[in-house]
Enzyme design. Structure first.
Site, PDB file in Angstrom:
ATOM      1  CD  GLU A  51       0.623   9.641   3.965  1.00  0.00           C
ATOM      2  OE1 GLU A  51      -0.495   9.273   4.352  1.00  0.00           O
ATOM      3  OE2 GLU A  51       1.686   9.190   4.449  1.00  0.00           O
ATOM      4  CG  HIS A  72       8.499   1.896   1.146  1.00  0.00           C
ATOM      5  ND1 HIS A  72       7.426   1.165   1.593  1.00  0.00           N
ATOM      6  CD2 HIS A  72       8.829   2.742   2.159  1.00  0.00           C
ATOM      7  CE1 HIS A  72       7.135   1.543   2.832  1.00  0.00           C
ATOM      8  NE2 HIS A  72       7.963   2.492   3.197  1.00  0.00           N
TER       9      HIS A  72
END
Lengths: 391, 327
Positions: free
Chosen positions: B60, B129
């Site tokens: 990321e 999440h």
């Protein structure tokens, strides 16, 4: 509250059954167990510390250019020494001197063209001056004036990074952009031995390799990340060995030999321009001075070690080479040194003239257009300055 | 006018921007061949090729760092981070480079890029999440932060974010990806980042929400009318930073009562900022303390309990009633 150990009712597992590993009595012809080629890494030195040159490896550079390279190294040293004095006299902020790394700096930047890109770390006076940053600009920047960050016209550089290694993924992104748009330019970025431990740098290596980005990574291994020696920074003694693991061609060069640095970087730049992807150069050098002016190296290294490296001084070595070539003599060395000193002092005068804080401008360059709330904060701040009589 | 869900609307926005501006590119994990784990980028690789729809390695930080570098070079990258919980891997790149490079380069390199990420709970997802951490980015100078609440605002906001000359964090309420359909016109409606929308007019109380919380907020407003004859005004914030202080202040100046709703943790959350602004600008109009209906300052619960953590219409109605009954 105490945590009592609860006895498991499960049966105790027996230790893993022993596997007897034996050398096969004869090599199997069906199942492979063989060496994997990890690629080769070369080490390069062209000019040794006595000024002796290997003529077979010596690059063809004409006399004027060699003198220009020498002068850039001297100017870098003069600037560092002058700024150290200024800092000790309270006229300069904390900064990171690069004394001892002049050959690494000028050697890596020499092969870059004007349209190429450069993304430096913070110990980069030599390379930045070569690229067109001004001495007074660097002085302004390190003395806490925002205008020092203004990138000179026509210079394709990023501002140097402060957080170690954080600029390297961005440098790869620029290189990906170049490739994406079919450009011809190359990105060169540098960082130290400490940065090799950062996730961002390792992620960047991987991206560059996957996209065959036109980029050259220069790791200036100067022996220390502040106080931590490279032996404690890495489990390998040659950082260049990391490159092949990423699929990046790597070379280790004597970073105090400007000729080796020029040759190593020239080859890497050519590869990048030809579409052959990234290269890593580990420049083995030594930080002869401080990490920053806030540092005391006596806490973590011995004087004898520094003295050993002083004997390998990149400028003295190159001087001998140029004298052997008849391009320099003691008078010329003195004259060039004085010229560089004078150049630094003249820049210091310009720095002093411009060294005025502009507190009314701190809200500038935040956004293309200040959002209303932020504009309101700006007006509040300006009113405070007005009340205090600050211009 | 075709009815679309939010995934289709976002896909349309990306498609139109890729078609109209060759500087626009899309990058992220699984965005190309796979079309994104939520299928937002489906079909774009086939149309625009692998130079513009880029599958990246799993990192990321480097995705955001590389996107920043592409923006330095003059491209307009739209980077996808697969879940907002993973954006923290990129925190350094967002803070040091995405948010700062315009300033650090003295204006030479404006970072015109978008970081898209699905955020929030409600889809029975595994740990990490379901977070809602927009407050981090609103706290970071140099960024803009927007959150749509439905297919239409998603499409229009994404156009605005890609057009913007500054870096934009674009959080997508993943609970709404396929929750409902809306008419999405062929051409985007131009909306400015920094403007809230009044989703429902009212005079008795102001409900402020954004993203997935717009649904329970609107449901609460309808129930307040049906059950208690209360006319609630509902504001869809849309832009977390910059924030449309004026619209909020005007509404609360009119109603005198207010409830702010978000699913992120309460402490230093967006509601705290909203309340501070209302206090600064509309204190004399307030008839009651402003209430917050938010997530709690705990780790987001494992999904068997998430419905109890997330604000719902009932909780909003309770808070509204307390506010309305305050004397």
């Amino acid at each position: 509250m105490s945590h009592k150990a609860v006895k498991s009712s499960r049966p105790t597992l027996s230790p893993s059954p022993a596997v007897e590993v034996r050398a096969a009595p004869h090599r199997s012809e069906v199942m492979p167990r063989k060496k994997i080629d990890l690629g080769e890494i070369e080490y390069l030195r062209i000019l040794d510390e006595h000024g002796e040159v290997d003529e077979a490896l010596e690059p063809k550079i004409d006399g004027d250019e060699l003198l220009r390279i020498y002068r850039a190294m001297v100017l870098t040293r003069k600037l560092d020494i002058r700024m150290l004095t200024m800092q000790r006299q309270g006229e300069m902020g904390t900064f990171a001197p690069g004394i001892g790394q002049e050959a690494t700096q000028i050697g890596q930047i020499y092969p870059l063209g004007k349209d190429d890109w450069f993304s430096p770390s913070y110990r980069c006076f030599g390379a930045q001056l070569w690229r067109g940053w001004t001495i007074e600009g660097l002085m302004l920047l390190w003395d806490g004036f925002f205008e020092g960050f203004e990138i000179p016209q026509g210079v394709h550089d990023l501002p140097f990074s402060i957080v170690v290694g954080s600029h390297v993924p961005v440098a790869v992104g620029v290189a990906m952009g170049i490739k994406n748009r079919g450009g011809d330019a190359v990105m060169l970025t540098n960082f130290g031995d400490g940065a090799m431990s950062q996730g961002s740098v390792n992620e960047a290596f991987n991206f560059a390799s996957v996209y065959k980005a036109p980029i050259v990574f220069v790791c200036e291994n100067n022996g220390y990340a502040i106080s931590v020696p490279v032996e404690k920074q890495a489990g390998i003694s040659e950082l260049a060995r990391r490159g092949p693991g990423f699929g990046i061609r790597s070379m280790r060069a004597d970073g105090n030999d400007v000729l080796a640095m020029i040759v190593a970087t020239t080859e890497a730049v050519q590869r990048a321009r030809a579409g052959d992807g990234p290269s890593l150069i580990e420049a083995v050098t030594y930080r002869m001075s401080l990490h920053t002016t806030a540092d005391d190296p006596k806490v973590y290294r011995r004087d004898e070690e520094v003295e050993q490296w002083q004997a390998k001084c990149p400028i003295a070595r190159f001087e001998k080479y140029l004298m052997n070539k008849g391009l320099l003599d003691p008078q010329a060395i003195g004259r060039l040194g004085d010229e560089c000193e004078q150049e630094v002092l003249e820049a210091r005068t310009r720095f002093r003239e411009r060294a005025k804080a502009r507190p009314r401008e701190v809200f500038e360059m935040m956004y293309e257009e200040l959002p209303p709330e932020l504009d309101q904060q700006r007006r509040e701040y300006l009113a405070k300055l007005d009340r205090k009589g600050v211009q | 006018m075709p009815k679309m869900n939010m995934v289709e609307a976002l896909n349309l926005a990306l498609d139109q921007n890729l078609a109209n501006d060759d500087r626009v590119c899309v990058l992220g994990e699984d965005v190309a061949v796979d079309g994104g784990v939520f299928r937002v980028t489906k079909g774009l690789l086939e149309k625009y090729g692998e130079d513009r729809v880029i599958d990246t390695p799993l990192a990321e930080g480097a995705i955001i760092g590389a996107a920043v570098g592409m923006a330095v070079y003059g491209l307009r990258p739209v980077a996808e981070i697969q879940f907002s919980g993973f954006t923290l891997q990129a925190f350094d790149q967002i803070e040091q480079n995405m948010a700062r490079l315009r300033h650090r380069s003295h204006g030479r390199y404006p970072i015109s890029m978008v970081m898209r990420a699905p955020y929030g709970g409600g889809i029975r997802a595994v740990e990490h999440h379901s977070e809602s951490r927009e407050a981090y980015w609103a706290h970071t100078p140099g960024l803009k932060v927007v959150i749509p609440s439905g297919p239409r605002s998603a499409r229009d906001l994404l156009h605005a974010a890609i057009d913007d000359s500054d870096p934009v964090i674009f959080y997508e309420p993943k609970a709404l990806y396929r929750a409902f359909r809306e008419d999405v016109p062929d051409q985007p409606q131009k909306i400015a980042i920094g403007k809230a929308q009044i989703a429902r007019q009212g005079t008795d109380i102001t409900l402020i929400a954004y993203g997935a919380m717009m649904r329970p907020a609107l449901e609460a407003a309808q129930d307040l009318k049906d059950l208690h004859s209360i006319e609630a005004e509902v504001i869809d914030l849309l832009s977390i930073s910059p924030m449309d202080t004026q619209t909020l202040v005007e509404s609360v100046s009119k109603t005198g009562r207010c409830v702010v709703v978000h699913e992120g943790p309460r402490c230093c959350g967006i509601a705290a900022e909203i309340i501070a602004r209302i206090n600064e600008h509309a204190f004399e109009h307030l008839l009651a303390p402003i209430k917050r209906v938010t997530g709690y300052d705990i780790h987001f619960p494992y999904f068997q309990c998430e419905q109890h953590y997330l604000p719902d219409a009932d909780t909003i109605i309770e808070a509204a009633n307390e506010t309305l009954q305050y004397e």
